[in-house]
Design an enzyme around this catalytic site. Structure first.
Site, mmCIF file in Angstrom:
data_model
loop_
_atom_site.group_PDB
_atom_site.id
_atom_site.type_symbol
_atom_site.label_atom_id
_atom_site.label_comp_id
_atom_site.label_asym_id
_atom_site.label_seq_id
_atom_site.Cartn_x
_atom_site.Cartn_y
_atom_site.Cartn_z
ATOM 1 N N GLY A 1 0.914 -1.222 -0.015
ATOM 2 C CA GLY A 1 0.034 0.028 -0.032
ATOM 3 C C GLY A 1 0.758 1.333 0.118
ATOM 4 N N THR B 1 3.947 2.505 5.551
ATOM 5 C CA THR B 1 2.687 2.080 5.393
ATOM 6 C C THR B 1 1.980 3.209 6.415
ATOM 7 O OG1 THR B 1 1.021 0.524 6.308
ATOM 8 C CG2 THR B 1 3.467 0.401 7.113
ATOM 9 N N ARG C 1 -5.697 -1.609 8.690
ATOM 10 C CA ARG C 1 -5.905 -2.999 8.858
ATOM 11 C C ARG C 1 -6.254 -3.629 10.329
ATOM 12 N NH1 ARG C 1 -3.863 -5.988 4.272
ATOM 13 N NH2 ARG C 1 -2.431 -4.479 3.743
HETATM 14 P P1 ADP Z 1 2.966 -4.414 2.692
HETATM 15 O O1 ADP Z 1 4.433 -4.184 2.103
HETATM 16 O O2 ADP Z 1 2.312 -2.870 2.738
HETATM 17 O O3 ADP Z 1 2.680 -5.229 3.838
HETATM 18 P P2 ADP Z 1 1.959 -6.572 0.995
HETATM 19 O O4 ADP Z 1 1.859 -7.616 2.262
HETATM 20 O O5 ADP Z 1 0.769 -6.610 -0.097
HETATM 21 O O6 ADP Z 1 1.884 -4.993 1.392
HETATM 22 O O7 ADP Z 1 3.346 -7.291 0.421
HETATM 23 C C1 ADP Z 1 3.877 -6.202 -0.849
HETATM 24 C C2 ADP Z 1 4.463 -7.177 -1.505
HETATM 25 O O8 ADP Z 1 5.491 -7.853 -1.160
HETATM 26 C C3 ADP Z 1 3.714 -8.470 -2.178
HETATM 27 O O9 ADP Z 1 2.880 -8.174 -3.271
HETATM 28 C C4 ADP Z 1 4.978 -9.376 -2.600
HETATM 29 O O10 ADP Z 1 5.226 -9.026 -3.868
HETATM 30 C C5 ADP Z 1 6.121 -9.099 -1.579
HETATM 31 N N1 ADP Z 1 5.745 -9.979 -0.684
HETATM 32 C C6 ADP Z 1 4.950 -10.341 0.365
HETATM 33 N N2 ADP Z 1 5.029 -11.476 1.138
HETATM 34 C C7 ADP Z 1 6.180 -12.077 0.627
HETATM 35 C C8 ADP Z 1 6.754 -13.242 0.701
HETATM 36 N N3 ADP Z 1 6.405 -14.161 1.906
HETATM 37 N N4 ADP Z 1 7.936 -13.591 0.360
HETATM 38 C C9 ADP Z 1 8.177 -12.862 -0.806
HETATM 39 N N5 ADP Z 1 7.831 -11.693 -1.076
HETATM 40 C C10 ADP Z 1 6.558 -11.205 -0.555
HETATM 41 O O1 F6P Z 2 -1.646 -1.162 4.479
HETATM 42 C C1 F6P Z 2 -2.357 -0.158 3.859
HETATM 43 C C2 F6P Z 2 -3.903 -0.304 3.705
HETATM 44 O O2 F6P Z 2 -4.354 1.011 3.270
HETATM 45 C C3 F6P Z 2 -4.562 -0.920 5.035
HETATM 46 O O3 F6P Z 2 -5.133 0.228 5.982
HETATM 47 C C4 F6P Z 2 -5.687 -1.496 4.089
HETATM 48 O O4 F6P Z 2 -6.113 -2.524 4.835
HETATM 49 C C5 F6P Z 2 -5.167 -1.958 2.848
HETATM 50 O O5 F6P Z 2 -4.030 -1.384 2.783
HETATM 51 C C6 F6P Z 2 -5.937 -1.638 1.770
HETATM 52 O O6 F6P Z 2 -5.325 -2.313 0.618
HETATM 53 P P1 F6P Z 2 -5.941 -1.893 -0.878
HETATM 54 O O7 F6P Z 2 -5.200 -0.795 -1.298
HETATM 55 O O8 F6P Z 2 -5.277 -3.176 -1.649
HETATM 56 O O9 F6P Z 2 -7.297 -1.887 -1.005
#
Ligand code: ADP
Ligand code: F6P
Length: 354
Positions: free
Chosen positions: A14, A128, A174
């Site tokens: 995000g 974030t 979240r």
């Molecule tokens: P955030 O970084 O805000 O927590 P996400 O959980 O969507 O957002 O993770 C962002 C990106 O990081 C994912 O779309 C993926 O490409 C990568 N990622 C997430 N989890 C893993 C994992 N277990 N191993 C490798 N890459 C990951």
């Molecule tokens: O992690 C940032 C965040 O905006 C959370 O607050 C929310 O739950 C989520 O991402 C929303 O994700 P998306 O932009 O994929 O709808």
């Protein structure tokens, strides 16, 4: 020690206001040390398919005052697979990228630790709005998000006052109640509902009835989205029924994620960007840049991720293998400190609100 010629920078997960200030700081700090900088677009997706372009000093001018991320962001499931990871490594080798600064949340850090283990040094920067990275006091975007909620809720309160209404407002975060709780205090909300603290509906109804009898006309209840998507609209209906106060529901959703970053987010992002470059060039890898009591500190990514799991109650026995008893104790201490901080804020809100 590794001599860097070219590094990459990406934003992933995000987006968050202030990410641009971090991109600018990383770029300018690296270029000032004579190291080339490649902008990796659309997070790990761009690393896999080579959507990568050089960033010069002027390419990052006039961005630090804008929300979003000039490098765009993406959620990239392919990066979680070994095949995706190998494609990303091949891109780094082909372009001569010998280190990466990854700005995002815990998912982004999981990706960064996987890359670090496969020989591409990575430093993570917490970006974030949720403020749900336990190892740092704050994350890029959190301050702006809270201020946006305050502005939106102040507006809602104006109209609630005119019409003697209640407004239940659901905000992002979240499963972390930080945005909800701090903005509830700052807007004089009647209550905040967050996953981390107990909530008693009947007490809220009674509080509204009592305050109404004292002549109070506007009521704001802020709910963290982590309570579930039906919770806040249903609560609005129940408040109206139980108190007789007409109650509206508003979901702020992604409104909270955009907008001009605050000074605090810009300054932290700039300091974190510079620190990330310094750490990388000092031969460090697999670290997250954190802020604790106003100071920049570094935490091992694996430690930070394990601490997050422990804090969120998602820890498995195998997660703590490799950590000493002292490490685990320190994680428990930090987790408790975060919970205590929230509990104190919750008490303050409930003590001074009507
Ligand atoms: P955030 O970084 O805000 O927590 P996400 O959980 O969507 O957002 O993770 C962002 C990106 O990081 C994912 O779309 C993926 O490409 C990568 N990622 C997430 N989890 C893993 C994992 N277990 N191993 C490798 N890459 C990951
Ligand atoms: O992690 C940032 C965040 O905006 C959370 O607050 C929310 O739950 C989520 O991402 C929303 O994700 P998306 O932009 O994929 O709808």
């Amino acid at each position: 020690m590794h001599t860097f010629r070219k590094i990459g920078i990406l934003t992933s997960g995000g987006d968050a206001p202030g990410m641009n200030a971090a991109i600018r700081a990383v770029t300018r700090a690296a270029l000032s040390d004579g190291v080339e900088v490649m902008g990796i677009y659309r997070g790990y997706s761009g690393l896999i398919d080579g959507d990568i372009h050089p960033l010069g000093l002027r390419d990052v001018s006039n961005i630090l005052n804008h929300g979003g991320t000039m490098l765009y962001s993406d959620r990239c499931p392919e990066f979680k697979t070994e095949e995706g990871m190998q494609k990303a490594i091949a891109t780094c080798k082909k372009l001569g990228i010998d280190g990466i600064v990854a700005i995002g949340g815990d998912g982004t850090f999981r990706g960064a630790t996987d890359l670090s283990r496969r020989g591409i040094p990575c430093i993570g920067i917490p970006g974030t709005i949720d403020n749900d990275i336990t190892s740092t006091d704050e994350t890029i975007g959190f301050d702006t998000a809270m201020n946006t909620v305050v502005e939106m809720v102040d507006r809602l309160r104006d109209t609630c006052e005119s019409h003697a209404r209640c407004n239940v407002v659901e905000v992002m975060g979240r499963n972390a109640g930080d945005i909800t709780l701090q903005s509830a205090i700052a807007t004089g909300a009647t209550a905040a509902v967050i996953p981390e603290c107990p909530f008693d509906k009947e007490q809220l109804f009674e509080k509204i009835r009592r305050s109404k009898a004292l002549g109070k006309r506007n009521f704001i209840v802020i709910v963290c989205e982590g309570m579930g998507s039906d919770f806040a609209p249903e609560l609005a209906t129940e408040i109206e029924k139980a108190t007789g106060v007409e109650t509206k529901f508003a979901r702020l959703a992604h409104v909270v994620r955009g907008g001009i970053p605050t000074l605090r987010d810009r300054v932290f992002a700039t300091k974190a960007g510079e620190a990330a470059v310094d750490a990388l060039f000092a031969g460090k890898s697999n670290l997250v840049v954190c802020t604790r009591n106003g100071k920049i500190v570094f935490t091992d990514i694996q430690y930070a991720l394990t601490l997050d799991n422990l804090h969120k109650g998602k820890i498995k026995a195998e997660d703590i293998q490799g950590f000493s008893q002292e490490d685990v104790k320190e994680m428990q201490r930090i987790s408790k400190m975060r919970m205590d901080e929230l509990a104190d804020l919750y008490l303050t809100l409930n003590r001074v609100s009507l």
